[in-house]
Design a protein around this motif. Structure first.
Motif, PDB file in Angstrom:
ATOM      1  N   ASP A   1      37.373 -55.819  29.031  1.00  0.00           N
ATOM      2  CA  ASP A   1      36.358 -55.743  30.060  1.00  0.00           C
ATOM      3  C   ASP A   1      36.549 -56.803  31.132  1.00  0.00           C
ATOM      4  O   ASP A   1      36.196 -56.612  32.277  1.00  0.00           O
ATOM      5  CB  ASP A   1      34.970 -55.872  29.446  1.00  0.00           C
ATOM      6  CG  ASP A   1      34.833 -57.151  28.670  1.00  0.00           C
ATOM      7  OD1 ASP A   1      35.786 -57.519  27.971  1.00  0.00           O
ATOM      8  OD2 ASP A   1      33.780 -57.787  28.766  1.00  0.00           O
ATOM      9  N   SER A   2      37.134 -57.912  30.771  1.00  0.00           N
ATOM     10  CA  SER A   2      37.282 -58.984  31.742  1.00  0.00           C
ATOM     11  C   SER A   2      38.538 -58.805  32.581  1.00  0.00           C
ATOM     12  O   SER A   2      38.854 -59.598  33.442  1.00  0.00           O
ATOM     13  CB  SER A   2      37.325 -60.341  31.035  1.00  0.00           C
ATOM     14  OG  SER A   2      38.472 -60.419  30.222  1.00  0.00           O
TER      15      SER A   2
ATOM     16  N   TRP B   1      35.846 -46.035  31.843  1.00  0.00           N
ATOM     17  CA  TRP B   1      34.740 -46.669  31.138  1.00  0.00           C
ATOM     18  C   TRP B   1      34.769 -46.421  29.641  1.00  0.00           C
ATOM     19  O   TRP B   1      34.400 -47.298  28.854  1.00  0.00           O
ATOM     20  CB  TRP B   1      33.405 -46.184  31.712  1.00  0.00           C
ATOM     21  CG  TRP B   1      33.256 -46.404  33.181  1.00  0.00           C
ATOM     22  CD1 TRP B   1      33.029 -45.444  34.132  1.00  0.00           C
ATOM     23  CD2 TRP B   1      33.313 -47.656  33.892  1.00  0.00           C
ATOM     24  NE1 TRP B   1      32.944 -46.022  35.368  1.00  0.00           N
ATOM     25  CE2 TRP B   1      33.112 -47.371  35.261  1.00  0.00           C
ATOM     26  CE3 TRP B   1      33.514 -48.983  33.503  1.00  0.00           C
ATOM     27  CZ2 TRP B   1      33.118 -48.358  36.234  1.00  0.00           C
ATOM     28  CZ3 TRP B   1      33.522 -49.963  34.477  1.00  0.00           C
ATOM     29  CH2 TRP B   1      33.313 -49.646  35.827  1.00  0.00           C
TER      30      TRP B   1
ATOM     31  N   THR C   1      21.443 -51.765  27.206  1.00  0.00           N
ATOM     32  CA  THR C   1      21.447 -52.862  28.185  1.00  0.00           C
ATOM     33  C   THR C   1      22.556 -53.864  27.914  1.00  0.00           C
ATOM     34  O   THR C   1      23.146 -54.408  28.845  1.00  0.00           O
ATOM     35  CB  THR C   1      20.094 -53.587  28.173  1.00  0.00           C
ATOM     36  OG1 THR C   1      19.045 -52.629  28.142  1.00  0.00           O
ATOM     37  CG2 THR C   1      19.963 -54.451  29.402  1.00  0.00           C
ATOM     38  N   GLU C   2      22.809 -54.103  26.652  1.00  0.00           N
ATOM     39  CA  GLU C   2      23.894 -55.030  26.310  1.00  0.00           C
ATOM     40  C   GLU C   2      25.220 -54.505  26.837  1.00  0.00           C
ATOM     41  O   GLU C   2      26.018 -55.253  27.421  1.00  0.00           O
ATOM     42  CB  GLU C   2      23.962 -55.218  24.792  1.00  0.00           C
ATOM     43  CG  GLU C   2      22.783 -55.987  24.225  1.00  0.00           C
ATOM     44  CD  GLU C   2      22.835 -56.087  22.708  1.00  0.00           C
ATOM     45  OE1 GLU C   2      22.558 -57.169  22.181  1.00  0.00           O
ATOM     46  OE2 GLU C   2      23.150 -55.069  22.034  1.00  0.00           O
TER      47      GLU C   2
ATOM     48  N   LYS D   1      25.651 -52.417  29.282  1.00  0.00           N
ATOM     49  CA  LYS D   1      25.623 -52.464  30.746  1.00  0.00           C
ATOM     50  C   LYS D   1      25.925 -53.880  31.241  1.00  0.00           C
ATOM     51  O   LYS D   1      26.660 -54.078  32.200  1.00  0.00           O
ATOM     52  CB  LYS D   1      24.252 -52.014  31.244  1.00  0.00           C
ATOM     53  CG  LYS D   1      24.118 -52.051  32.759  1.00  0.00           C
ATOM     54  CD  LYS D   1      23.131 -51.013  33.239  1.00  0.00           C
ATOM     55  CE  LYS D   1      22.828 -51.214  34.730  1.00  0.00           C
ATOM     56  NZ  LYS D   1      24.023 -51.603  35.504  1.00  0.00           N
ATOM     57  N   ARG D   2      25.372 -54.848  30.565  1.00  0.00           N
ATOM     58  CA  ARG D   2      25.579 -56.229  30.978  1.00  0.00           C
ATOM     59  C   ARG D   2      27.026 -56.661  30.733  1.00  0.00           C
ATOM     60  O   ARG D   2      27.662 -57.297  31.568  1.00  0.00           O
ATOM     61  CB  ARG D   2      24.619 -57.156  30.214  1.00  0.00           C
ATOM     62  CG  ARG D   2      24.776 -58.619  30.582  1.00  0.00           C
ATOM     63  CD  ARG D   2      23.502 -59.400  30.304  1.00  0.00           C
ATOM     64  NE  ARG D   2      22.584 -58.665  29.423  1.00  0.00           N
ATOM     65  CZ  ARG D   2      22.587 -58.747  28.101  1.00  0.00           C
ATOM     66  NH1 ARG D   2      23.479 -59.486  27.490  1.00  0.00           N
ATOM     67  NH2 ARG D   2      21.688 -58.075  27.388  1.00  0.00           N
ATOM     68  N   GLU D   3      27.552 -56.294  29.589  1.00  0.00           N
ATOM     69  CA  GLU D   3      28.902 -56.720  29.218  1.00  0.00           C
ATOM     70  C   GLU D   3      29.975 -56.074  30.090  1.00  0.00           C
ATOM     71  O   GLU D   3      30.985 -56.697  30.397  1.00  0.00           O
ATOM     72  CB  GLU D   3      29.172 -56.371  27.745  1.00  0.00           C
ATOM     73  CG  GLU D   3      28.286 -57.157  26.777  1.00  0.00           C
ATOM     74  CD  GLU D   3      29.121 -57.966  25.815  1.00  0.00           C
ATOM     75  OE1 GLU D   3      30.139 -58.529  26.258  1.00  0.00           O
ATOM     76  OE2 GLU D   3      28.741 -58.016  24.628  1.00  0.00           O
TER      77      GLU D   3
ATOM     78  N   ASP E   1      29.765 -54.772  33.193  1.00  0.00           N
ATOM     79  CA  ASP E   1      29.762 -55.381  34.525  1.00  0.00           C
ATOM     80  C   ASP E   1      30.562 -54.579  35.542  1.00  0.00           C
ATOM     81  O   ASP E   1      31.784 -54.612  35.552  1.00  0.00           O
ATOM     82  CB  ASP E   1      30.329 -56.798  34.438  1.00  0.00           C
ATOM     83  CG  ASP E   1      30.613 -57.387  35.814  1.00  0.00           C
ATOM     84  OD1 ASP E   1      29.669 -57.848  36.458  1.00  0.00           O
ATOM     85  OD2 ASP E   1      31.805 -57.364  36.231  1.00  0.00           O
ATOM     86  N   GLY E   2      29.857 -53.878  36.362  1.00  0.00           N
ATOM     87  CA  GLY E   2      30.506 -53.061  37.369  1.00  0.00           C
ATOM     88  C   GLY E   2      30.156 -51.595  37.144  1.00  0.00           C
ATOM     89  O   GLY E   2      30.251 -50.779  38.048  1.00  0.00           O
TER      90      GLY E   2
ATOM     91  N   SER F   1      27.715 -48.459  36.585  1.00  0.00           N
ATOM     92  CA  SER F   1      26.354 -48.085  36.954  1.00  0.00           C
ATOM     93  C   SER F   1      25.687 -47.468  35.729  1.00  0.00           C
ATOM     94  O   SER F   1      26.363 -46.974  34.839  1.00  0.00           O
ATOM     95  CB  SER F   1      26.386 -47.079  38.096  1.00  0.00           C
ATOM     96  OG  SER F   1      27.055 -45.898  37.699  1.00  0.00           O
ATOM     97  N   GLN F   2      24.387 -47.511  35.683  1.00  0.00           N
ATOM     98  CA  GLN F   2      23.708 -46.959  34.499  1.00  0.00           C
ATOM     99  C   GLN F   2      23.981 -45.474  34.384  1.00  0.00           C
ATOM    100  O   GLN F   2      23.997 -44.909  33.303  1.00  0.00           O
ATOM    101  CB  GLN F   2      22.215 -47.254  34.552  1.00  0.00           C
ATOM    102  CG  GLN F   2      21.385 -46.246  35.293  1.00  0.00           C
ATOM    103  CD  GLN F   2      21.626 -46.329  36.787  1.00  0.00           C
ATOM    104  OE1 GLN F   2      22.772 -46.421  37.252  1.00  0.00           O
ATOM    105  NE2 GLN F   2      20.561 -46.305  37.550  1.00  0.00           N
TER     106      GLN F   2
END
Lengths: 149, 149
Positions: A25-26, B43, B59-60, B62-64, B66-67, B69-70
Motif C-alpha cells: 500500500d505504501s 485495489w 474504515t480501517e 479506507k484509512r490504510e 489511502d487514495g 474512494s469509498q
DNA sequence: CTGGATCCCCTTGGATACTG
DNA sequence: CAGTATCCAAGGGGATCCAG
C-alpha cells in the motif's frame, strides 16, 4: 507517442530484499504496481502467451488474438518491448516484415504467470460456486426489499 | 447496483485438466480472464494484502489504503466477497460494525500472487534498465527526425 | 505489411450529498 | 460507521484514414 510523460517515481522506499507484502500500500505507484498493471493488461497476457510458443509477425498476432484493434496491438507491443519482455526485429524488405518474440526476461515472466493461471484453473469451481451463492442471496434480498415496498 | 448485468459466459470450452496456455486467446472471456482481472485490479491486490495480516473494518481499510474512494472500496469488497475471496461479517450493533477478512480461498490466492510480486522484485532492475535503453533510443530517433526536417 | 494520427464514444472512477 | 445514489470529468480504446 501517446502517453509518454509518466516517468514514474520508479525507485521507492527500501532496497530490495527486505520486501514485505504489508508495504504494497505504501508503494502502489512503484515498479511493482507498474509491472503488475502490465501483466494484468488484457492483451499483454495473450501476446506473451502466444509468443511463448514461437515468434510471430504483427499480422499473425492480430489474426490470432481476434478482437484486438491494431491500435491496441501496437501499443501493447511497444509497452512490452519497452519493458524488455518482447524483442522486435525489423527486416528491411518490401513489403515490411517485423517479427516479435519473447526475451529471456519475458519467458521467465510467462512461467511465473502460469502459476497464477494454474491457481485459477484449480479453483474456478469454488469461485463459480461462491458467485452463485452470492447472487442467489442477493436476489433473495432484492425480493424481500420489493415485498416490503 | 451499477454493473450487474454481465453474467459472464462463465464456463467455456474444454473441461479442466487439459489446459493449454495456447488457448488463452480462445477463452479470454472465461473464468480465467475474469479472475485475472480481479487479481489485476489495482485495489483488489491491496485489499487482499492488507487482509492477509488481520481482519479489518471498512474504515480501517479506507484509512490504510489511502487514495481509494469509498465507492471503489465498496465495489472492490463486493467483488471479492462475491468471488468467495473475502468474508464480510456484520455485527448488528449501533454504530454499525462490519469486519472483512480473507477466506481460505483468498489466502491461497494471496500466496500465489506473492510469487508474481517476488518476480517483479527480482527483475525490477532489468526492467528499469530496458526502459532506459528504450527511451534513450527513442529520444535519439526523435532527434534524428527533427534534424532531417 | 506495419504502423502513425484522428475522431469520438463510453466506460471508469472521483467528488459530493444523502440514509439507516 | 458503513454504505447508497448522482453527477461529471478524464482517459481508454474502437473505427477509420493515411503513410512509408
Amino acid at each position: 507517442m501517446e502517453e509518454s510523460t509518466f516517468d514514474a517515481p520508479s525507485y521507492c522506499a527500501g532496497t530490495e530484499g527486505e520486501f514485505d507484502v504489508a508495504n504494497w500500500d505504501s508503494r502502489h505507484d512503484c515498479d511493482v504496481r507498474q509491472i503488475l498493471d502490465r501483466v494484468a493488461d488484457k492483451w499483454s497476457l495473450l501476446v506473451i502467451a502466444l509468443l511463448e510458443r514461437r515468434s510471430l509477425r504483427f499480422t499473425e498476432l492480430k489474426r490470432e488474438i481476434d478482437g484486438i484493434s491494431q491500435r491496441m496491438l501496437t501499443q501493447t507491443l511497444r509497452h512490452l518491448e519497452r519493458d524488455g519482455l518482447v524483442r522486435r526485429t525489423v527486416y528491411p524488405v518490401v513489403p515490411p516484415r517485423v517479427d516479435y518474440d519473447l526475451t529471456p526476461l519475458g519467458a521467465s515472466l510467462h512461467s511465473t504467470i502460469k502459476a497464477l493461471v494454474t491457481w485459477t484453473e484449480e479453483h474456478q469451481r469454488e469461485i463459480a460456486g461462491a458467485r452463485n451463492q452470492y447472487d442467489r442471496r442477493a436476489d433473495d434480498a432484492a425480493l424481500v426489499a420489493a415485498a416490503r415496498a
